[in-house]
Design a protein around this motif. Structure first.
Motif, short mmCIF file in Angstrom:
data_model
loop_
_atom_site.label_atom_id
_atom_site.label_comp_id
_atom_site.label_asym_id
_atom_site.label_seq_id
_atom_site.Cartn_x
_atom_site.Cartn_y
_atom_site.Cartn_z
N SER A 24 48.72 -19.00 67.82
CA SER A 24 47.37 -18.82 68.35
C SER A 24 47.34 -18.54 69.83
N MET A 25 46.38 -17.70 70.23
CA MET A 25 46.02 -17.56 71.63
C MET A 25 44.74 -18.33 71.87
N ALA A 26 44.05 -17.93 72.93
CA ALA A 26 42.85 -18.68 73.29
C ALA A 26 41.76 -18.55 72.23
N ALA A 27 41.71 -17.43 71.53
CA ALA A 27 40.66 -17.20 70.55
C ALA A 27 41.24 -17.27 69.14
N PRO A 28 41.05 -18.40 68.45
CA PRO A 28 41.71 -18.54 67.16
C PRO A 28 41.19 -17.60 66.10
N GLN A 29 39.97 -17.06 66.30
CA GLN A 29 39.44 -16.17 65.27
C GLN A 29 40.10 -14.81 65.30
N ASN A 30 40.85 -14.52 66.38
CA ASN A 30 41.51 -13.22 66.48
C ASN A 30 42.86 -13.39 67.15
N PRO A 31 43.80 -14.06 66.49
CA PRO A 31 45.09 -14.32 67.15
C PRO A 31 45.83 -13.04 67.44
N PRO A 32 46.24 -12.82 68.69
CA PRO A 32 46.95 -11.59 69.04
C PRO A 32 48.42 -11.68 68.66
N ARG A 33 49.07 -10.56 68.74
CA ARG A 33 50.51 -10.52 68.47
C ARG A 33 51.23 -10.23 69.78
N LEU A 34 51.64 -11.30 70.43
CA LEU A 34 52.45 -11.17 71.63
C LEU A 34 53.78 -11.85 71.36
N GLY A 401 48.95 -18.32 87.29
CA GLY A 401 48.55 -18.30 88.68
C GLY A 401 48.58 -16.91 89.29
N ALA A 402 49.53 -16.10 88.87
CA ALA A 402 49.62 -14.73 89.40
C ALA A 402 48.61 -13.79 88.76
N GLY A 403 47.88 -14.26 87.75
CA GLY A 403 46.89 -13.41 87.08
C GLY A 403 47.51 -12.41 86.13
N TYR A 404 48.67 -12.75 85.53
CA TYR A 404 49.38 -11.82 84.66
C TYR A 404 49.23 -12.16 83.18
N TYR A 405 48.40 -13.13 82.88
CA TYR A 405 48.21 -13.47 81.48
C TYR A 405 47.00 -12.71 80.94
N ARG A 406 47.25 -11.84 80.00
CA ARG A 406 46.16 -11.09 79.36
C ARG A 406 46.54 -10.76 77.93
N ILE A 411 42.56 -7.21 81.74
CA ILE A 411 42.42 -8.66 81.74
C ILE A 411 40.95 -9.04 81.64
N ASN A 412 40.68 -10.03 80.82
CA ASN A 412 39.35 -10.62 80.71
C ASN A 412 39.46 -12.03 81.28
N TYR A 413 38.87 -12.24 82.46
CA TYR A 413 39.07 -13.50 83.16
C TYR A 413 38.43 -14.69 82.45
N VAL A 414 37.64 -14.43 81.45
CA VAL A 414 36.99 -15.52 80.72
C VAL A 414 37.71 -15.80 79.40
N SER A 415 37.81 -14.79 78.54
CA SER A 415 38.42 -15.02 77.23
C SER A 415 39.94 -15.17 77.32
N ASP A 416 40.57 -14.62 78.35
CA ASP A 416 42.02 -14.75 78.51
C ASP A 416 42.43 -16.03 79.24
N TYR A 417 41.45 -16.80 79.66
CA TYR A 417 41.75 -17.98 80.46
C TYR A 417 42.31 -19.11 79.59
N TYR A 519 43.52 -21.44 92.49
CA TYR A 519 42.13 -21.15 92.12
C TYR A 519 42.07 -20.43 90.77
N ARG A 520 43.02 -19.53 90.54
CA ARG A 520 43.06 -18.83 89.25
C ARG A 520 43.41 -19.82 88.13
N ILE A 521 44.33 -20.73 88.41
CA ILE A 521 44.70 -21.72 87.40
C ILE A 521 43.51 -22.61 87.06
N MET A 522 42.69 -22.90 88.05
CA MET A 522 41.53 -23.76 87.83
C MET A 522 40.31 -23.00 87.34
N GLY A 523 40.45 -21.71 87.09
CA GLY A 523 39.40 -20.99 86.39
C GLY A 523 38.51 -20.10 87.22
#
Length: 722
Positions: A24-34, A401-406, A411-417, A519-523
């Motif tokens: 699972s990723m952040a959105a369980p209804q649409n688990p991505p393939r990474l 923290g580097a903003g590389y998680y997408r 990148i979607n700063y809300v759903s990828d958080y 700050y990125r880690i904290m949202g």
């Protein structure tokens, strides 16, 4: 506190699932393939002996010490959503994302062996981890170098098999590139092998990014694949890339090795330290750096005890012939990649060690950053070449923290958080501990009947909620505000931040490229109507400063003055989601420091215009089309004179409900009226606090400290009467 381990802290259980295939990723209804693709370390061949392909922390994360409420629902701090049911692992290996590195010099058993008895042992360990995860289990004991040697003996025996992928942990689909110690596959053939896997995975999930993680020569492999496939959405995580080989001391090592008989080649002091990395940080006693004398002696003793089996193991699995072959491959790989850097278009994050005895990694990181068009750097001044083997390295935190998680091309700063883990929260709290002690923040809130009370009782339990207030100089209130909400209410505030904090060019102007990572880690998210809409749709608690950079970087004599736009910017969007608006004021900056040099002073300094142009050209302009002071958003570094610390005071006004007022607030006049009410309430809070703090007997740090010495530092310091 982070547990110690000689492996990178790529988290097991919940936080690693978003980076793993079929999990699972952040959105369980649409688990991505990474899928994790881990590429091998180059010259540090002995690292394979210590951790044959993947350096992962096997222990589960510590039991979450608090609950976070990003919105209406309460979720664990260690995961962003309830994981979907686990799916079976796909039959083919995959190529992509996440984490640590394997050494080129590693040896392995056959595929049947890896997927036979070794897999059964891992399955049992994986079951234990899953059970601990589901029960919120305690943190397992850390592992040392000796543990990895014992666990890797069966895996790294010489065989006649070619390079192949394998997954070292049953609970994660993490695929590592394993190159047997006697294998002589040319570098270009290795590129094609990785490339085939990348293309195969891309066909399965064309919209998902693929992460390539490589250390040393593994970084060269990743760069070579990216150069040959610019059309594939790749994210490169490169640790101490071996592209700097021509400028390293390794150039002369092969000639020196020719003169040393086998097996004495592994006893060369320089060679041993170069392969073993920072042995102090690789021991199981290492936590994060601050060791007492007793702990340091014990840790040093442990590293010496680990050295003997480490050396004997190297003699067994790393013959001189193989080492010489690896060095020749290293020379060819660096030459191959350096001639093709111009073709690399992929997003790249370089992890550079400050104590790399193999390669000039800090200088090479700067060179690559200037060559690659989309590259950022994170420096680790106390780490050695085998950074993924050393304790204190939290790989997922670095990516976040580097903003590389997408999870898609943008990148979607809300759903990828991903919500911060207990370790990340603890680190942030520690970073702000000094200012929290110095400012001893007083938190006041207002109940629905208008009564002002101490604490955060007047803050609603559920989102969506927008906290709208005054921005102190340099945002000094952010740390005490965020940590108090976490400690007292378990609420994570998602801040609307200036785009400067997310800009690649801006990082180069900062003393530390990781200055904004917390700050990125904290949202925090870049300011935009789209991001505000997304946060409210997820019922988050949003921290909004209409005054923005103009307030946070105000001029002399402008403290506690609002620089808000004349027209409403957030009211109608808040009403669309029925959000609660909480105006608040905060004071105390003038009790902490004095503003000596503001922007008007600095522009008069000779040659400052050069720096000013760099800072404000790099920043994404906010409200550039506004007139007056609101549009004057020039960024600068103010000159400050510290004072004997006073105190911070917060007052959260009466909550303003917009639920059921959507139709009413569609009227611009009604929305503007509510907007002005919010602004007036913020000004009232500021005036109230400035008046009342004069009656606080503990406004100065000295009477506060005396009170705590008498009553204990865990006792809340009193303030003025309400």
């Amino acid at each position: 506190m982070q547990s110690s381990s000689p492996m990178s802290d790529l988290r097991s259980s919940t936080l690693l699932k978003p980076l793993s295939l079929s999990l699972s990723m952040a959105a369980p209804q649409n688990p991505p393939r990474l899928t994790p693709l881990l590429l091998p370390c180059a010259a540090a061949a002995a690292a394979a002996a210590a951790a044959p392909a993947l350096r992962l922390r096997l222990s589960p994360p510590p039991h979450p010490h608090r609950r976070l409420r990003p919105g209406g629902a309460t979720v664990s701090a260690a995961t962003s959503a309830d994981p979907p049911p686990r799916r079976p692992r796909p039959p083919t290996p995959a190529a992509a994302a996440a984490a640590a590195a394997a050494a080129v010099g590693s040896e392995s058993s056959t595929v049947n062996r890896v997927h036979g008895g070794e897999r059964r042992r891992r399955r049992r360990r994986g079951a234990d981890l899953r059970r601990d995860d589901e029960e919120g289990g305690a943190e397992a004991a850390p592992l040392g170098v000796r543990d990895y040697i014992e666990r890797s003996r069966d895996l790294v025996r010489p065989d006649d098999a070619p390079p192949r992928w394998f997954s070292p942990l049953e609970i994660f689909d993490i695929w590592c590139l394993h190159i047997p110690v006697m294998d002589r596959t040319p570098f270009e053939d290795l590129i094609e092998y990785v490339e085939r896997t990348v293309k195969s995975e891309k066909l399965k999930s064309p919209e998902k990014p693929i992460y390539l993680v490589g250390e040393s020569i593994g970084a060269c492999l990743a760069l070579a694949v990216a150069a040959r496939n610019p059309e594939i959405d790749l994210i490169l995580i490169l640790a101490n890339p071996a592209t700097s080989f021509p400028n390293s001391q390794l150039q002369s090592l092969s000639a020196f090795l020719d003169a040393v008989p086998e097996p004495l080649h592994v006893t060369i002091p320089y060679f041993f330290s170069l392969l073993g990395g920072n042995s102090m940080r690789m021991t199981s006693a290492y936590v994060g750096g601050d060791l007492s004398l007793e702990e340091a002696i014990r840790t040093f003793s442990e590293s010496l005890n680990d050295a003997l089996p480490f050396l004997s193991f190297l003699v067994e699995v790393l013959p001189k012939e193989s080492l010489l072959w690896k060095l020749r491959m290293l020379r060819l790989a660096s030459s191959f990649v350096n001639s093709r850097l111009h073709a690399v278009k992929a997003e790249t994050l370089i992890l550079a060690s400050g104590r790399d005895e193999l390669l000039p990694s800090r200088e090479e990181a700067e060179r690559l950053s200037g060559t690659l068009p989309n590259c950022r750097i994170r420096h680790f001044k106390d780490n050695g070449h085998t950074i993924f083997l050393e304790g204190g390295i939290d790989f997922v935190t670095i990516i976040k923290g580097a903003g590389y998680y997408r999870r898609s091309r943008q990148i979607n700063y809300v759903s990828d958080y991903l919500l911060p883990t207990p370790n990340e929260l603890q680190k942030v709290i520690e970073e702000y501990r000094l200012i929290n002690f110095a400012s001893s923040p007083v938190m006041l809130s207002t109940l629905e009947d208008g009564k002002i009370v101490k604490g955060l009782e007047g803050i609603p339990n559920k989102g969506p909620t927008i906290l709208v207030g005054y921005h102190m100089l340099l945002g000094l209130e952010l740390g005490p505000l965020a940590t108090t909400f976490l400690n007292e209410r378990g609420i994570l505030l998602r801040g609307i931040a200036h785009p400067f904090m997310f800009n690649r060019t801006s990082e180069k102007l900062m003393p530390d490229s990781a200055s904004f990572d917390r700050y990125r880690i904290m949202g925090a998210v870049p300011v935009s109507a789209t991001n505000l809409y997304r946060l409210l749709s997820q019922k988050c608690f949003v921290l909004l400063y209409p005054g923005g950079a103009r307030e946070a970087l105000h001029r002399k004599g402008e403290q506690y003055k609002l620089f808000w736009p004349k027209q409403s910017e957030f009211v109608r969007m808040a009403s669309s989601f029925g959000a609660t608006i909480i105006p608040f004021g905060v004071i105390g900056e003038d009790d902490i420091c004095e503003l000596l040099l503001d922007y008007d002073d600095l522009v008069k300094v000779p040659f400052y215009d050069i720096l000013d142009k760099r800072i404000n050209e790099a920043a994404v302009r906010v409200r550039a089309d506004f007139n007056g002071e609101v549009g004057n958003q020039d960024l600068y570094a103010p000159g400050l004179l510290p004072k004997i610390p006073g105190r911070f005071y917060f007052l959260f006004g009466k909550p303003i409900e917009t639920r059921g007022r959507k139709q009413e607030l569609r009227d611009k006049a009604k929305a503007q009226e509510l907007y002005m009410d919010v602004k007036c309430e913020v000004e009232r809070c500021l005036a109230y606090l400035q008046e009342k703090r004069e009656k606080d007997p503990y406004r100065n740090i000295f009477p506060r400290t005396l009170f705590q010495l008498i009553n204990g530092f865990n006792v809340e310091v009193p303030t003025f009467d309400l």
